[in-house]
Design a protein around this motif. Structure first.
Motif, PDB file in Angstrom:
ATOM      1  N   ARG A 146       2.510   1.669  -3.360  1.00  0.00           N
ATOM      2  CA  ARG A 146       1.520   2.018  -4.379  1.00  0.00           C
ATOM      3  C   ARG A 146       1.113   3.481  -4.250  1.00  0.00           C
ATOM      4  O   ARG A 146       0.895   4.156  -5.258  1.00  0.00           O
ATOM      5  CB  ARG A 146       0.292   1.111  -4.261  1.00  0.00           C
ATOM      6  CG  ARG A 146      -0.686   1.288  -5.423  1.00  0.00           C
ATOM      7  CD  ARG A 146      -1.951   0.470  -5.228  1.00  0.00           C
ATOM      8  NE  ARG A 146      -1.634  -0.920  -5.026  1.00  0.00           N
ATOM      9  CZ  ARG A 146      -1.789  -1.553  -3.859  1.00  0.00           C
ATOM     10  NH1 ARG A 146      -2.267  -0.892  -2.816  1.00  0.00           N
ATOM     11  NH2 ARG A 146      -1.485  -2.826  -3.737  1.00  0.00           N
ATOM     12  N   ASN A 147       0.990   3.978  -3.025  1.00  0.00           N
ATOM     13  CA  ASN A 147       0.661   5.397  -2.838  1.00  0.00           C
ATOM     14  C   ASN A 147       1.716   6.295  -3.474  1.00  0.00           C
ATOM     15  O   ASN A 147       1.401   7.309  -4.110  1.00  0.00           O
ATOM     16  CB  ASN A 147       0.527   5.719  -1.353  1.00  0.00           C
ATOM     17  CG  ASN A 147      -0.757   5.169  -0.756  1.00  0.00           C
ATOM     18  OD1 ASN A 147      -1.687   4.819  -1.474  1.00  0.00           O
ATOM     19  ND2 ASN A 147      -0.803   5.074   0.563  1.00  0.00           N
ATOM     20  N   LYS A 148       2.991   5.912  -3.292  1.00  0.00           N
ATOM     21  CA  LYS A 148       4.067   6.686  -3.912  1.00  0.00           C
ATOM     22  C   LYS A 148       3.979   6.614  -5.432  1.00  0.00           C
ATOM     23  O   LYS A 148       4.175   7.610  -6.138  1.00  0.00           O
ATOM     24  CB  LYS A 148       5.424   6.172  -3.439  1.00  0.00           C
ATOM     25  CG  LYS A 148       5.706   6.401  -1.957  1.00  0.00           C
ATOM     26  CD  LYS A 148       7.059   5.840  -1.576  1.00  0.00           C
ATOM     27  CE  LYS A 148       7.326   6.024  -0.079  1.00  0.00           C
ATOM     28  NZ  LYS A 148       8.634   5.440   0.330  1.00  0.00           N
ATOM     29  N   VAL A 156      -4.208  12.538  -7.074  1.00  0.00           N
ATOM     30  CA  VAL A 156      -3.912  11.247  -6.436  1.00  0.00           C
ATOM     31  C   VAL A 156      -5.203  10.524  -6.040  1.00  0.00           C
ATOM     32  O   VAL A 156      -5.416   9.372  -6.440  1.00  0.00           O
ATOM     33  CB  VAL A 156      -2.984  11.437  -5.223  1.00  0.00           C
ATOM     34  CG1 VAL A 156      -2.729  10.099  -4.538  1.00  0.00           C
ATOM     35  CG2 VAL A 156      -1.657  12.051  -5.663  1.00  0.00           C
ATOM     36  N   SER A 202       0.645  12.292  -1.816  1.00  0.00           N
ATOM     37  CA  SER A 202       0.805  10.838  -1.888  1.00  0.00           C
ATOM     38  C   SER A 202       1.409  10.282  -0.609  1.00  0.00           C
ATOM     39  O   SER A 202       1.062   9.168  -0.183  1.00  0.00           O
ATOM     40  CB  SER A 202       1.684  10.462  -3.085  1.00  0.00           C
ATOM     41  OG  SER A 202       3.020  10.908  -2.908  1.00  0.00           O
ATOM     42  N   SER A 236      -9.069   1.588  -8.002  1.00  0.00           N
ATOM     43  CA  SER A 236      -8.909   0.717  -6.849  1.00  0.00           C
ATOM     44  C   SER A 236     -10.193  -0.036  -6.552  1.00  0.00           C
ATOM     45  O   SER A 236     -11.298   0.459  -6.775  1.00  0.00           O
ATOM     46  CB  SER A 236      -8.496   1.529  -5.610  1.00  0.00           C
ATOM     47  OG  SER A 236      -7.238   2.123  -5.803  1.00  0.00           O
ATOM     48  N   GLN A 254      -6.725   7.027  -7.770  1.00  0.00           N
ATOM     49  CA  GLN A 254      -6.893   5.826  -6.959  1.00  0.00           C
ATOM     50  C   GLN A 254      -8.343   5.378  -6.900  1.00  0.00           C
ATOM     51  O   GLN A 254      -8.649   4.193  -7.033  1.00  0.00           O
ATOM     52  CB  GLN A 254      -6.365   6.072  -5.544  1.00  0.00           C
ATOM     53  CG  GLN A 254      -4.851   6.206  -5.482  1.00  0.00           C
ATOM     54  CD  GLN A 254      -4.279   5.485  -4.277  1.00  0.00           C
ATOM     55  OE1 GLN A 254      -4.732   4.416  -3.912  1.00  0.00           O
ATOM     56  NE2 GLN A 254      -3.268   6.068  -3.675  1.00  0.00           N
ATOM     57  N   GLU A 270       0.812  -1.212   0.000  1.00  0.00           N
ATOM     58  CA  GLU A 270       0.000   0.000   0.000  1.00  0.00           C
ATOM     59  C   GLU A 270       0.851   1.269   0.000  1.00  0.00           C
ATOM     60  O   GLU A 270       0.578   2.212  -0.740  1.00  0.00           O
ATOM     61  CB  GLU A 270      -0.933   0.015   1.206  1.00  0.00           C
ATOM     62  CG  GLU A 270      -1.825   1.239   1.270  1.00  0.00           C
ATOM     63  CD  GLU A 270      -2.723   1.236   2.494  1.00  0.00           C
ATOM     64  OE1 GLU A 270      -3.022   2.329   2.995  1.00  0.00           O
ATOM     65  OE2 GLU A 270      -3.098   0.136   2.955  1.00  0.00           O
ATOM     66  N   MET A 322      -8.939  10.217   1.320  1.00  0.00           N
ATOM     67  CA  MET A 322      -9.072  10.687  -0.058  1.00  0.00           C
ATOM     68  C   MET A 322     -10.094  11.812  -0.225  1.00  0.00           C
ATOM     69  O   MET A 322     -10.039  12.561  -1.182  1.00  0.00           O
ATOM     70  CB  MET A 322      -9.426   9.508  -0.963  1.00  0.00           C
ATOM     71  CG  MET A 322      -8.245   8.577  -1.189  1.00  0.00           C
ATOM     72  SD  MET A 322      -8.550   7.312  -2.429  1.00  0.00           S
ATOM     73  CE  MET A 322      -9.344   6.070  -1.405  1.00  0.00           C
ATOM     74  N   LEU A 351      -1.445  10.644   2.245  1.00  0.00           N
ATOM     75  CA  LEU A 351      -2.778  10.146   1.936  1.00  0.00           C
ATOM     76  C   LEU A 351      -3.344   9.194   2.998  1.00  0.00           C
ATOM     77  O   LEU A 351      -4.531   9.286   3.331  1.00  0.00           O
ATOM     78  CB  LEU A 351      -2.782   9.468   0.565  1.00  0.00           C
ATOM     79  CG  LEU A 351      -4.153   9.325  -0.114  1.00  0.00           C
ATOM     80  CD1 LEU A 351      -4.795  10.681  -0.331  1.00  0.00           C
ATOM     81  CD2 LEU A 351      -4.015   8.584  -1.433  1.00  0.00           C
ATOM     82  N   PRO A 352      -2.537   8.273   3.566  1.00  0.00           N
ATOM     83  CA  PRO A 352      -3.108   7.399   4.600  1.00  0.00           C
ATOM     84  C   PRO A 352      -3.649   8.180   5.803  1.00  0.00           C
ATOM     85  O   PRO A 352      -4.613   7.753   6.440  1.00  0.00           O
ATOM     86  CB  PRO A 352      -1.926   6.508   4.996  1.00  0.00           C
ATOM     87  CG  PRO A 352      -1.052   6.486   3.795  1.00  0.00           C
ATOM     88  CD  PRO A 352      -1.156   7.870   3.217  1.00  0.00           C
ATOM     89  N   ALA A 380      -6.173   3.810   1.519  1.00  0.00           N
ATOM     90  CA  ALA A 380      -6.017   4.759   0.430  1.00  0.00           C
ATOM     91  C   ALA A 380      -5.950   4.118  -0.931  1.00  0.00           C
ATOM     92  O   ALA A 380      -5.848   4.771  -1.927  1.00  0.00           O
ATOM     93  CB  ALA A 380      -4.747   5.590   0.648  1.00  0.00           C
TER      94      ALA A 380
END
Length: 495
Positions: free
Chosen positions: A145-147, A386, A331, A394, A390, A142, A339, A334-335, A477
């Motif tokens: 992937r966010n990056k 971002v 990014s 996702s 996603q 995760e 979002m 985000l966690p 995220a």
């Protein structure tokens, strides 16, 4: 199912020699090449017109031929990747895009150049959905992937501005032909490196939906063409009304076909998700606003404020920098942020920027009236790209990841074409009714009206983001939906 990196004891994909950082670089460069080609020719258009002796109508199709092919074939491009393997299709798209760029650089007539631009659009339609699908299937952790989505968002958001900057520099330093030739060495390098750093995905069972591909491509193409034609001929023109009717029939036929076959290009079940459907509409609205901002600011800078091509390109640099910086920060956070907040805040800033620009006049200076809204727009775009990317891909089953990414890209590309056509209609109506005699004043009046209309698109997107998109606070995220069986290995953290 292939062994994962964790099963093989390596952070690299089996059968490759590259790590996650290089894989992400390859994906980012490919996305940049596709995105900047939507605008890189804009600054060069006056030189193209002089060299090839093009009429103004023909000149507009140097841009439209690319956008029409790109937006109209994205749905088919995503399905091809699902069935034949995404890396294989990715390579094919890179090869076609590179060859078309080479041919376009040598163009000696308008037909030659437009055909080359259309082939570039076909290549881009294959490349773009493969990029998002490869991010989903390559970066399984995760955080990583966010990056990756942050890099993708930064490149996507800044690609149009980078294209304007590169187009101005290449046109002034070399020739307009180099806005096409520049893709050739990049494409060759990508073609050589991709097999070394990206593994092939599992091929999904199914057949090509020929009738669905035909009706969706012709329907979307007709819809884009109708709006573009309306900008030139007006909304009551017989050919415009006939094309709208044809688009409606074709797209209705597409929906009927997709609801009845076993392997559709776009599984209609994806629209049942409230968030995803809302994201598609937001992308449609916002891309129209983005294309309007870049198009009309370029027009103002060169025709009303007397910037040369390089100066016009450099003027957009703050937009690119602010998008990249903001998307990178978002990014990483985000966690913690979730979002919803960056999505709503980003659309709000874009709306404010367009309203600010609607006050433009002949006395507007760069520092006093253009830089502020451009920075605001860049920050807003960096915030929203971002979560927009996603939420669009996702949570779908792995066999639908290519279709989901192609649909997200399609709504954005078609949104750019349709939005710009509508804004051109507003611009044309305003300038035709103007009683002024100063060409610069007439131009700024038309651009001001277009910016106000673009702000209307952004307001609609804001309402959907605030009310229509529901993201639980505890929702992660991004990442595969529960029960997914990813078919690619997790890559190492990008450098």
């Amino acid at each position: 199912m292939s062994a994962t990196a964790s099963e093989t004891g390596s952070g690299k994909a089996p059968g490759t020699s590259g790590g996650g950082g290089l894989a992400l670089t390859v994906i980012a460069v490919a996305q940049l090449m596709v995105m900047l080609d939507a605008t890189i020719v804009n600054v060069a258009l006056p030189e193209v017109q002089k060299d090839l002796d093009l009429h103004t109508t023909d000149l507009s199709w140097v841009v439209n031929a690319y956008t029409l092919a790109f937006g109209g074939l994205l749905l088919l491009g995503g399905r091809i990747g699902d069935i034949l393997g995404r890396r294989r299709v990715f390579l094919g798209g890179i090869a076609l895009f590179t060859l078309a760029s080479l041919a376009g650089g040598f163009a000696q007539s308008s037909a030659w150049l437009m055909a080359s631009r259309a082939l570039q659009g076909v290549g881009a339609a294959v490349i773009a959905p493969s990029i998002l699908a490869l991010i989903v299937t390559t970066f399984l952790d995760e955080g990583v992937r966010n990056k990756a989505f942050g890099v993708y968002a930064a490149v996507s958001g800044s690609g149009a501005a980078v294209g304007l900057l590169a187009g101005g520099a290449l046109t002034q330093a070399l020739s307009w032909r180099w806005v096409l030739f520049v893709n050739v060495p990049i494409g060759i390098a990508l073609y050589v490196v991709i097999p070394k750093v990206l593994r092939e995905t599992d091929r999904q069972p199914g057949r090509f939906d020929v009738y669905g591909a035909l009706t969706s491509t012709l329907g979307m193409g007709a819809l884009v063409y109708a709006f573009i034609r309306a900008g030139d001929k007006g909304w009551s023109d017989g050919s415009v009304l006939a094309t709208f009717a044809a688009a409606a029939v074709l797209l209705a036929a597409f929906v009927v076909i997709e609801s009845r076959i076993a392997t559709p290009i776009i599984p209609l079940r994806m629209f049942r998700d409230r968030n995803r459907a809302g994201i598609y509409v937001i992308g449609l609205c916002l891309t129209g606003s983005v294309m309007g901002l870049f198009f009309f600011l370029t027009l103002l800078m060169q025709n009303a404020f007397s910037y040369d091509p390089l100066e016009a390109g450099l003027a957009f640099l703050p937009v690119s920098v602010s998008i990249v910086f903001t998307a990178t920060v978002v990014s990483k956070q985000l966690p913690r942020l979730g979002m919803k907040l960056p999505l709503v805040l980003g659309v709000s800033l874009n709306t404010a920027a367009l309203l600010w620009l609607s006050n433009v006049s002949t006395s507007t200076g760069y520092l006093s009236g253009l830089l502020g809204p451009m920075l605001l727009f860049g920050i807003g775009t960096g915030l929203l790209f971002v979560p927009l990317s996603q939420l669009g891909v996702s949570g779908v089953p792995m066999e639908d990841s290519g279709a989901a990414s192609s649909l997200l890209n399609a709504t954005q590309q078609v949104g750019g074409s349709l939005g710009l056509a509508v804004l051109m209609t507003v611009f044309g109506s305003t300038t035709r009714s103007s009683t002024g005699t100063d060409p610069a004043a007439v131009l700024t009046d038309g651009a001001s009206a277009a910016f106000l209309a673009a702000a209307g698109f952004a307001v609609l997107a804001l309402l959907i983001a605030a009310v229509g998109v529901k993201v639980p606070a505890e929702e992660p995220a991004g990442g595969p939906a529960q029960g997914q069986a990813p078919d690619a290995t997790p890559a190492q953290s990008p450098a």
